[in-house]
Structure formats: structure tokens, C-alpha cells
Write a protein that holds these residues in place. Structure first.
Motif, PDB file in Angstrom:
ATOM      1  N   VAL A  37      -0.034   3.903 -44.151  1.00 50.94           N
ATOM      2  CA  VAL A  37      -1.151   3.039 -44.556  1.00 50.94           C
ATOM      3  C   VAL A  37      -1.085   1.785 -43.696  1.00 50.94           C
ATOM      4  O   VAL A  37      -0.021   1.162 -43.566  1.00 50.94           O
ATOM      5  N   LEU A  38      -2.208   1.431 -43.105  1.00 53.14           N
ATOM      6  CA  LEU A  38      -2.315   0.220 -42.303  1.00 53.14           C
ATOM      7  C   LEU A  38      -3.274  -0.728 -43.028  1.00 53.14           C
ATOM      8  O   LEU A  38      -4.477  -0.484 -43.082  1.00 53.14           O
ATOM      9  N   VAL A  39      -2.734  -1.790 -43.617  1.00 53.27           N
ATOM     10  CA  VAL A  39      -3.548  -2.761 -44.352  1.00 53.27           C
ATOM     11  C   VAL A  39      -3.990  -3.846 -43.377  1.00 53.27           C
ATOM     12  O   VAL A  39      -3.156  -4.557 -42.804  1.00 53.27           O
ATOM     13  N   THR A  40      -5.294  -3.975 -43.170  1.00 49.40           N
ATOM     14  CA  THR A  40      -5.807  -4.974 -42.236  1.00 49.40           C
ATOM     15  C   THR A  40      -5.989  -6.306 -42.955  1.00 49.40           C
ATOM     16  O   THR A  40      -6.398  -6.361 -44.117  1.00 49.40           O
ATOM     17  N   ARG A  41      -5.715  -7.396 -42.217  1.00 52.75           N
ATOM     18  CA  ARG A  41      -5.690  -8.740 -42.828  1.00 52.75           C
ATOM     19  C   ARG A  41      -6.512  -9.741 -42.025  1.00 52.75           C
ATOM     20  O   ARG A  41      -6.205 -10.926 -41.978  1.00 52.75           O
ATOM     21  N   GLY A  42      -7.579  -9.276 -41.379  1.00 54.63           N
ATOM     22  CA  GLY A  42      -8.438 -10.182 -40.635  1.00 54.63           C
ATOM     23  C   GLY A  42      -7.700 -10.880 -39.516  1.00 54.63           C
ATOM     24  O   GLY A  42      -6.992 -10.255 -38.726  1.00 54.63           O
ATOM     25  N   GLU A  43      -7.826 -12.210 -39.478  1.00 52.43           N
ATOM     26  CA  GLU A  43      -7.210 -12.986 -38.401  1.00 52.43           C
ATOM     27  C   GLU A  43      -5.688 -12.939 -38.449  1.00 52.43           C
ATOM     28  O   GLU A  43      -5.023 -13.313 -37.477  1.00 52.43           O
ATOM     29  N   HIS A  44      -5.115 -12.466 -39.559  1.00 52.15           N
ATOM     30  CA  HIS A  44      -3.657 -12.380 -39.679  1.00 52.15           C
ATOM     31  C   HIS A  44      -3.115 -11.030 -39.219  1.00 52.15           C
ATOM     32  O   HIS A  44      -1.912 -10.767 -39.362  1.00 52.15           O
ATOM     33  N   GLY A  45      -3.959 -10.174 -38.696  1.00 51.62           N
ATOM     34  CA  GLY A  45      -3.489  -8.902 -38.161  1.00 51.62           C
ATOM     35  C   GLY A  45      -3.459  -7.801 -39.196  1.00 51.62           C
ATOM     36  O   GLY A  45      -4.426  -7.592 -39.938  1.00 51.62           O
ATOM     37  N   ALA A  46      -2.340  -7.107 -39.287  1.00 51.11           N
ATOM     38  CA  ALA A  46      -2.241  -5.962 -40.196  1.00 51.11           C
ATOM     39  C   ALA A  46      -0.788  -5.723 -40.568  1.00 51.11           C
ATOM     40  O   ALA A  46       0.140  -6.235 -39.914  1.00 51.11           O
ATOM     41  N   VAL A  47      -0.609  -4.923 -41.621  1.00 56.16           N
ATOM     42  CA  VAL A  47       0.732  -4.514 -42.056  1.00 56.16           C
ATOM     43  C   VAL A  47       0.742  -2.994 -42.133  1.00 56.16           C
ATOM     44  O   VAL A  47      -0.114  -2.395 -42.782  1.00 56.16           O
ATOM     45  N   LEU A  48       1.730  -2.395 -41.469  1.00 58.35           N
ATOM     46  CA  LEU A  48       1.844  -0.937 -41.415  1.00 58.35           C
ATOM     47  C   LEU A  48       3.012  -0.480 -42.264  1.00 58.35           C
ATOM     48  O   LEU A  48       4.130  -0.991 -42.139  1.00 58.35           O
ATOM     49  N   PHE A  49       2.754   0.488 -43.135  1.00 60.62           N
ATOM     50  CA  PHE A  49       3.828   1.092 -43.923  1.00 60.62           C
ATOM     51  C   PHE A  49       3.820   2.586 -43.643  1.00 60.62           C
ATOM     52  O   PHE A  49       2.825   3.273 -43.889  1.00 60.62           O
ATOM     53  N   GLU A  50       4.947   3.115 -43.122  1.00 64.83           N
ATOM     54  CA  GLU A  50       5.055   4.526 -42.775  1.00 64.83           C
ATOM     55  C   GLU A  50       5.829   5.297 -43.839  1.00 64.83           C
ATOM     56  O   GLU A  50       6.505   4.704 -44.697  1.00 64.83           O
ATOM     57  N   ALA A  51       5.753   6.617 -43.738  1.00 67.01           N
ATOM     58  CA  ALA A  51       6.440   7.475 -44.708  1.00 67.01           C
ATOM     59  C   ALA A  51       7.946   7.263 -44.674  1.00 67.01           C
ATOM     60  O   ALA A  51       8.638   7.475 -45.674  1.00 67.01           O
ATOM     61  N   SER A  52       8.473   6.824 -43.535  1.00 68.58           N
ATOM     62  CA  SER A  52       9.915   6.591 -43.410  1.00 68.58           C
ATOM     63  C   SER A  52      10.383   5.405 -44.232  1.00 68.58           C
ATOM     64  O   SER A  52      11.580   5.208 -44.425  1.00 68.58           O
ATOM     65  N   GLY A  53       9.417   4.605 -44.698  1.00 71.34           N
ATOM     66  CA  GLY A  53       9.784   3.452 -45.513  1.00 71.34           C
ATOM     67  C   GLY A  53       9.774   2.140 -44.771  1.00 71.34           C
ATOM     68  O   GLY A  53       9.971   1.087 -45.368  1.00 71.34           O
ATOM     69  N   GLY A  54       9.530   2.189 -43.470  1.00 69.65           N
ATOM     70  CA  GLY A  54       9.530   0.966 -42.682  1.00 69.65           C
ATOM     71  C   GLY A  54       8.211   0.226 -42.770  1.00 69.65           C
ATOM     72  O   GLY A  54       7.139   0.828 -42.790  1.00 69.65           O
ATOM     73  N   THR A  55       8.285  -1.111 -42.868  1.00 65.35           N
ATOM     74  CA  THR A  55       7.101  -1.954 -42.892  1.00 65.35           C
ATOM     75  C   THR A  55       7.070  -2.786 -41.621  1.00 65.35           C
ATOM     76  O   THR A  55       8.054  -3.447 -41.278  1.00 65.35           O
ATOM     77  N   VAL A  56       5.941  -2.751 -40.927  1.00 62.09           N
ATOM     78  CA  VAL A  56       5.802  -3.461 -39.656  1.00 62.09           C
ATOM     79  C   VAL A  56       4.623  -4.420 -39.763  1.00 62.09           C
ATOM     80  O   VAL A  56       3.492  -3.997 -40.064  1.00 62.09           O
ATOM     81  N   ALA A  57       4.869  -5.710 -39.535  1.00 55.20           N
ATOM     82  CA  ALA A  57       3.797  -6.700 -39.492  1.00 55.20           C
ATOM     83  C   ALA A  57       3.245  -6.765 -38.072  1.00 55.20           C
ATOM     84  O   ALA A  57       4.010  -6.904 -37.101  1.00 55.20           O
ATOM     85  N   ILE A  58       1.947  -6.641 -37.936  1.00 50.25           N
ATOM     86  CA  ILE A  58       1.307  -6.621 -36.619  1.00 50.25           C
ATOM     87  C   ILE A  58       0.403  -7.848 -36.519  1.00 50.25           C
ATOM     88  O   ILE A  58      -0.621  -7.930 -37.210  1.00 50.25           O
ATOM     89  N   PRO A  59       0.758  -8.819 -35.695  1.00 47.70           N
ATOM     90  CA  PRO A  59      -0.076 -10.017 -35.574  1.00 47.70           C
ATOM     91  C   PRO A  59      -1.335  -9.717 -34.773  1.00 47.70           C
ATOM     92  O   PRO A  59      -1.379  -8.790 -33.959  1.00 47.70           O
ATOM     93  N   ALA A  60      -2.370 -10.514 -35.003  1.00 44.01           N
ATOM     94  CA  ALA A  60      -3.614 -10.405 -34.239  1.00 44.01           C
ATOM     95  C   ALA A  60      -3.701 -11.547 -33.236  1.00 44.01           C
ATOM     96  O   ALA A  60      -3.290 -12.682 -33.545  1.00 44.01           O
ATOM     97  N   PRO A  61      -4.195 -11.301 -32.042  1.00 44.99           N
ATOM     98  CA  PRO A  61      -4.387 -12.398 -31.083  1.00 44.99           C
ATOM     99  C   PRO A  61      -5.336 -13.450 -31.654  1.00 44.99           C
ATOM    100  O   PRO A  61      -6.251 -13.129 -32.414  1.00 44.99           O
TER     101      PRO A  61
END
Length: 466
Positions: free
Chosen positions: A217-241
Motif C-alpha cells: 500500500v502506498l499512501v500519498t500525502r500531497g506535498e509531503h510525498g508518500a509512505v510505502l508499506f510492503e508485505a515484508s513489513g517494511g515502511t518506507v517514507a518517500i519525500p516529494a520534491p
């Protein structure tokens, strides 16, 4: 890349102008309209952006037969559109802008709609795609049981990106990634029993991945980018330019489309998601959906030539020229063929269905001699000149090409359609033209046969009253 977009289409209307005074009737600004622009929204925007990127895009959707749908078909130039029977009016969202600032929006035809129908061609487009984007806008296309069953079949072998909607259907289990925005994710988490005050985007994404049984699941957060949660359990914060944004419309559509492309190219999900966030930011920096280039059209001269009186020795050049013009503009050429002797409702439905699949429809029409060899000395009942004129009187027919042979193979070689359409209850691969059309990468599609509607039946009925 061969991409199928599944989802609901909206008509977006932008009224742009300036406001320098108040109305004498009420304390509201008077907008001097500088321009009105209509464009495809929803799944149509996803398909349009991907087609303008150079991909081979098929849109599986529902279209009405009203004026709004005619604007949508023009806006979807370059996209192969497959649609079932219309069941609801075209949802239209009209935005009034003063400069670059939205002032008010009017929604029409946006009441809940019945679940649209599907066709074998729509299901085949999903099954044969290299990647699939589901753009759910709550209008029912993702609730169609046949479409859901086909999506469930392809998730194991094809990357499927699902952009959900609060009023839409839940994603089918097994899709590669679902892309809700943060308010949607928190609302769904709250419905699942989580406390919104204590739930962050990562926790919401984890809850939704387990609920939807998706790969991520990739939760989009507008100007703050997005947060990715994979089946492996890892959470990745993705900043937006950092981006200056005047209108965020279309950012989620751009992100979902880009994400599907990157997954189709074989990128790992974190990298694909990061690039998709960058693409969405760049899209907004250029003005977003409102700044997309106008859809290419057919020049008036070509449109006129395809409607001129028919001459069997020359009109093939008009059909070929029209097809080439549409191809050069990035559009989809559709062709169908037959005798069309005593035009009836079954013909009209087949022709309308064929036209909805692309940007122009060329009809390959048997000459009088060809009809006599196929049907007998008593046919045709109507001359080829009149048959062609009647066909061109239909809004869905753009050109007619007359051929003297028993089959349209030579005619098809000149036109080289992307899609060859026939009415009937057989499989597309069984059509005798399938081999010819496949030679240049085209495909064959069948549309439903309408029983009790035939030229022979109509002729027999007319004979009883003559």
C-alpha cells in the motif's frame, strides 16, 4: 508498453477568465470568460497521460450516449476506448477559475450509478495487458463481476496498480500496490476500528494491506510525498520534491500511471514508488491536469473528404488518408466491413460499438458485384452509392471504402486498422481477417450479435407489405 486502464471516466470542464468587478445584482465577482476547455477526467486522465507518454493504452470504462460522452471521445484521442452499454449520464465537473485560482465547481450527473455492463473485448484487453491501472472513481465499473474476475486472474502474472475511491469497490486480492491518499487511508482505518488520532500513515497502510491482501500500500500525502508499506513489513517514507502548486488536480492519477509503468519495466517497488512521486510532483509543477496539451484532432479537410459523395474508384484514398492522419496523431484506427444492404438497428449498434473503440471508423463496403457473388442475383437491394451514403450519414462512420473482391483483405492492407470489428457470436481469432490484421500488429474484436435483426428478415417483412 501495452497498458490497460480500468475505471470510471468523468468530463472535466475548465472555464477560465478574469474578474475585475462585482455584479450589480449581488456581491459576487463577474467572470469575463477567456476560454472553455473540456478534458477527460478520472480514468480518462490516467489513460490520456499515459498515451501522451507514448504508450499503447486501452481504456476499459463505461460511456453514455449523451453530449458529454461525445466530448469525452474527442478528448480521448490516442486511447483505444472499450465500453459497455451506457447506463447513466456522463458525470461532469465544471470548474471556474480566475487566473490560476479555482473559484467554484459545479457537478452534474454525479449521482450514484448502476453497475455498468462489460463486453468480451473489455475483458480481453485486461487479460492481454502488460500492466493494468485501476482508477476507481466510484461509478461502478470496478463492481462489475466479470471485470473483477478477470482482474483476479491477471494479478498473479501482471502488475496491477489500484487507485481506490471511498465510494468505490475494494481492490481484488493480490494486486501489486494500492494507492489511497492519506484522508482515504485514515477513514478506512477508522472504519476498521483504529483510532485516527493515534494512527499515522504507516499504521494505516499496514492495516489496509492486510485488509486488502495486496502486495503493498502506498499512501500519498500531497506535498509531503508518500509512505510505502510492503508485505515484508517494511515502511518506507518517500519525500516529494519541493514544488509550487496552483492546482493539485490529477496528481494521484499521474502517480498511479507512472507507478504501473515503472513496475512494468521491472523496477523494484521502492524505486518505482519514488520515481512515481517525482513524476507526480513534476506534473503539478507544469500546471497539472489543466495544463495538459489539447488532444490531437483530425483536420477539417480530412473530415470533409471522408464525407464527400462516394466513387468506387477513388474513395479508398480518402479512407487510407484518414487512417494515416489518425495514426500520425497517435490515435487508434478502427475498421469494420460488410454488405450493409438495408441498413437496420443491428448494423447501427455494431457500428456505434466499433466507433467507441478508437478515434475513427472506416467501413469496408462490398461493391454491388461482390454482393451479388456472395448473396445471389437478387441482391443487393440497395445500390452501393446509396449504401455508402446512408453509412456516412451515421455520426459514428468517418469513411467508407468500397471493394470488389469477395473478402476485404486487400482493402484492409491499405487501411491497416489497429482494430478490426465484426458482429457475431464467434471468437475473434476465428475471423478470416485475423491473420491479415495480425500482420501489422492489429487485433480483431467481436461485438454482440443482435438476434431478430437482419437484412433478410427486413426484406421479407417489406415484401409482405409491398
Amino acid at each position: 508498453m501495452r497498458i490497460t486502464v480500468v475505471g470510471d471516466v468523468l468530463l472535466d470542464v475548465d472555464i477560465n477568465g478574469a474578474a475585475t468587478r462585482l455584479s450589480p445584482d449581488a456581491p459576487v465577482p463577474v467572470v469575463d470568460v477567456a476560454g472553455i476547455r473540456r478534458r477527460a477526467g478520472g480514468a480518462g486522465l490516467v489513460a490520456t497521460v499515459l498515451a501522451q507518454d507514448g504508450h499503447d493504452v486501452t481504456l476499459v470504462t463505461a460511456l453514455s450516449d449523451d453530449d458529454g460522452a461525445s466530448h469525452l471521445r474527442r478528448a480521448l484521442a490516442g486511447v483505444s476506448v472499450l465500453t459497455g452499454e451506457p447506463l447513466a449520464p456522463t458525470p461532469t465537473k465544471t470548474r471556474v477559475r480566475i487566473g490560476t485560482h479555482p473559484m467554484v465547481r459545479f457537478d452534474e450527473g454525479c449521482a450514484p450509478a448502476p453497475v455498468p455492463s462489460s463486453t468480451p473485448a473489455m475483458l480481453a484487453a485486461i487479460a492481454s495487458a502488460e500492466v493494468v491501472v485501476v482508477a476507481d472513481y466510484g461509478r461502478g465499473i470496478t463492481a462489475n463481476t466479470a471485470i473483477r474476475a478477470t482482474l483476479a486472474e491477471v494479478v498473479g502474472r501482471t502488475p496491477v496498480v489500484w487507485d481506490p475511491h471511498p465510494a468505490g469497490s475494494e481492490p481484488v486480492p493480490g494486486v501489486a500496490v494500492v494507492t489511497p491518499n492519506l484522508p482515504e487511508a485514515l477513514a478506512s482505518a477508522k472504519a476498521g476500528g483504529l483510532d485516527p488520532a493515534r494512527t499515522g500513515p504507516g499504521e494505516a497502510a499496514q492495516h489496509l494491506r492486510e485488509k486488502w491482501q495486496s502486495g503493498a500500500v502506498l499512501v500519498t500525502r500531497g506535498e509531503h510525498g508518500a509512505v510505502l508499506f510492503e508485505a515484508s513489513g517494511g515502511t518506507v517514507a518517500i519525500p516529494a520534491p519541493r514544488t509550487s502548486v496552483s492546482d493539485p488536480c490529477g496528481a494521484g492519477d499521474r502517480l498511479a500511471g507512472s507507478l504501473a509503468v515503472y513496475l512494468g519495466l521491472g523496477l523494484e517497488l521502492p524505486e518505482a514508488a519514488a520515481r512515481a512521486v517525482e513524476d507526480a510532483s513534476a506534473f503539478l509543477a507544469k500546471g497539472g491536469a489543466a495544463a495538459l496539451p489539447e488532444a490531437p484532432g483530425v483536420s477539417p479537410a480530412v473530415e470533409l473528404s471522408s464525407r464527400e459523395p462516394i466513387r468506387a474508384d477513388s474513395h479508398i484514398h480518402d479512407g487510407v488518408q484518414l487512417a494515416q492522419t489518425i495514426r500520425d496523431a497517435g490515435g487508434t484506427v478502427v475498421a469494420t466491413g460488410g454488405c450493409f444492404d438495408l441498413l437496420h438497428a443491428g448494423h447501427a449498434r455494431t457500428l456505434a460499438a466499433a466507433r467507441s473503440m478508437g478515434d475513427c471508423l472506416v467501413v469496408c463496403l462490398n461493391s454491388d458485384e461482390s454482393v451479388r457473388r456472395l448473396k445471389g442475383a437478387h441482391r443487393p437491394i440497395v445500390s452501393v452509392e446509396d449504401r455508402a451514403e446512408l453509412l456516412l450519414a451515421l455520426e459514428c462512420v468517418d469513411a467508407v471504402v468500397i471493394f470488389d473482391e469477395d473478402t476485404p483483405e486487400a482493402c484492409l492492407t491499405g487501411i491497416r486498422p489497429d482494430i478490426w470489428v465484426k458482429g457475431g457470436d464467434y471468437e475473434p481469432d476465428e475471423l478470416p481477417e485475423a491473420r491479415v490484421v495480425a500482420g501489422w500488429g492489429g487485433r480483431c474484436v467481436t461485438v454482440p450479435f443482435h438476434p431478430a435483426r437482419s437484412t433478410s428478415g427486413l426484406a421479407a417483412a417489406l415484401a409482405k407489405v409491398s
